[in-house]
Design a protein around this motif. Sequence first.
Motif, PDB file in Angstrom:
ATOM      1  N   LEU A   1      65.143  53.428 -31.137  1.00 52.01           N
ATOM      2  CA  LEU A   1      64.706  53.092 -29.915  1.00 52.01           C
ATOM      3  C   LEU A   1      64.547  51.816 -29.398  1.00 52.01           C
ATOM      4  O   LEU A   1      64.956  51.306 -28.831  1.00 52.01           O
ATOM      5  CB  LEU A   1      63.731  53.945 -29.613  1.00 52.01           C
ATOM      6  N   ALA A   2      63.542  51.401 -30.784  1.00 52.44           N
ATOM      7  CA  ALA A   2      63.763  49.832 -30.805  1.00 52.44           C
ATOM      8  C   ALA A   2      64.869  49.602 -31.524  1.00 52.44           C
ATOM      9  O   ALA A   2      65.045  47.817 -30.544  1.00 52.44           O
ATOM     10  CB  ALA A   2      62.682  49.883 -32.266  1.00 52.44           C
ATOM     11  N   LYS A   3      66.303  50.038 -32.043  1.00 54.78           N
ATOM     12  CA  LYS A   3      67.577  49.018 -32.373  1.00 54.78           C
ATOM     13  C   LYS A   3      67.948  49.159 -30.843  1.00 54.78           C
ATOM     14  O   LYS A   3      68.993  48.567 -30.597  1.00 54.78           O
ATOM     15  CB  LYS A   3      67.428  49.128 -32.874  1.00 54.78           C
TER      16      LYS A   3
ATOM     17  N   THR B   1      67.360  62.030 -25.453  1.00 52.29           N
ATOM     18  CA  THR B   1      68.274  61.963 -26.079  1.00 52.29           C
ATOM     19  C   THR B   1      68.735  61.220 -27.939  1.00 52.29           C
ATOM     20  O   THR B   1      68.812  61.874 -28.506  1.00 52.29           O
ATOM     21  CB  THR B   1      69.594  60.684 -25.443  1.00 52.29           C
ATOM     22  N   ALA B   2      67.442  60.221 -27.820  1.00 52.41           N
ATOM     23  CA  ALA B   2      67.347  59.917 -29.449  1.00 52.41           C
ATOM     24  C   ALA B   2      66.523  60.771 -29.970  1.00 52.41           C
ATOM     25  O   ALA B   2      66.652  61.343 -30.985  1.00 52.41           O
ATOM     26  CB  ALA B   2      66.133  58.913 -29.492  1.00 52.41           C
ATOM     27  N   LYS B   3      65.531  61.543 -29.819  1.00 54.00           N
ATOM     28  CA  LYS B   3      64.737  62.995 -29.889  1.00 54.00           C
ATOM     29  C   LYS B   3      65.366  64.233 -30.752  1.00 54.00           C
ATOM     30  O   LYS B   3      65.833  64.343 -31.355  1.00 54.00           O
ATOM     31  CB  LYS B   3      63.782  63.369 -29.051  1.00 54.00           C
ATOM     32  N   LYS B   4      66.426  64.156 -29.593  1.00 50.60           N
ATOM     33  CA  LYS B   4      67.307  65.616 -30.009  1.00 50.60           C
ATOM     34  C   LYS B   4      68.203  65.263 -30.739  1.00 50.60           C
ATOM     35  O   LYS B   4      68.937  66.247 -31.883  1.00 50.60           O
ATOM     36  CB  LYS B   4      68.294  65.809 -28.341  1.00 50.60           C
TER      37      LYS B   4
ATOM     38  N   PRO C   1      68.509  56.901 -24.219  1.00 51.37           N
ATOM     39  CA  PRO C   1      66.862  57.532 -23.487  1.00 51.37           C
ATOM     40  C   PRO C   1      66.068  58.066 -24.102  1.00 51.37           C
ATOM     41  O   PRO C   1      66.714  58.521 -25.748  1.00 51.37           O
ATOM     42  CB  PRO C   1      67.599  58.607 -22.231  1.00 51.37           C
ATOM     43  N   ALA C   2      64.978  57.756 -24.152  1.00 49.70           N
ATOM     44  CA  ALA C   2      64.022  58.316 -24.799  1.00 49.70           C
ATOM     45  C   ALA C   2      64.904  59.882 -26.238  1.00 49.70           C
ATOM     46  O   ALA C   2      64.783  61.134 -26.703  1.00 49.70           O
ATOM     47  CB  ALA C   2      62.750  58.867 -24.909  1.00 49.70           C
TER      48      ALA C   2
END
Length: 88
Positions: A59-61, A68-71, A65-66
């Motif tokens: 998420l920082a780079k 999507t990143a988690k999945k 969406p959070a």
Amino acid sequence: MKLKKGMITDSSGGEHIAVATGEASLVFNGLIRNNETAHFLFRQLMKDTTEEKLVNSLLAKYEVPADTAKKDVHNFVEKLRKTGLLDE
């Protein structure tokens, strides 16, 4: 969790690869071609980390969406688990 000792990752000419050597080659033989995001996560997994830290780094780079990143991180980590490339 982190990648098994012996995983090597490198980039050349826009290509990102990972190769299992040493201990890692006992569970995986071959070459992994990574996209930019997977290469970034592989680099994060060279040291001890967690799924949550991987998500936060992603998420920082990247602007993603959070959810999507988690999945995506979870799916990525699960693939590595199935190959036996993670020490946990």
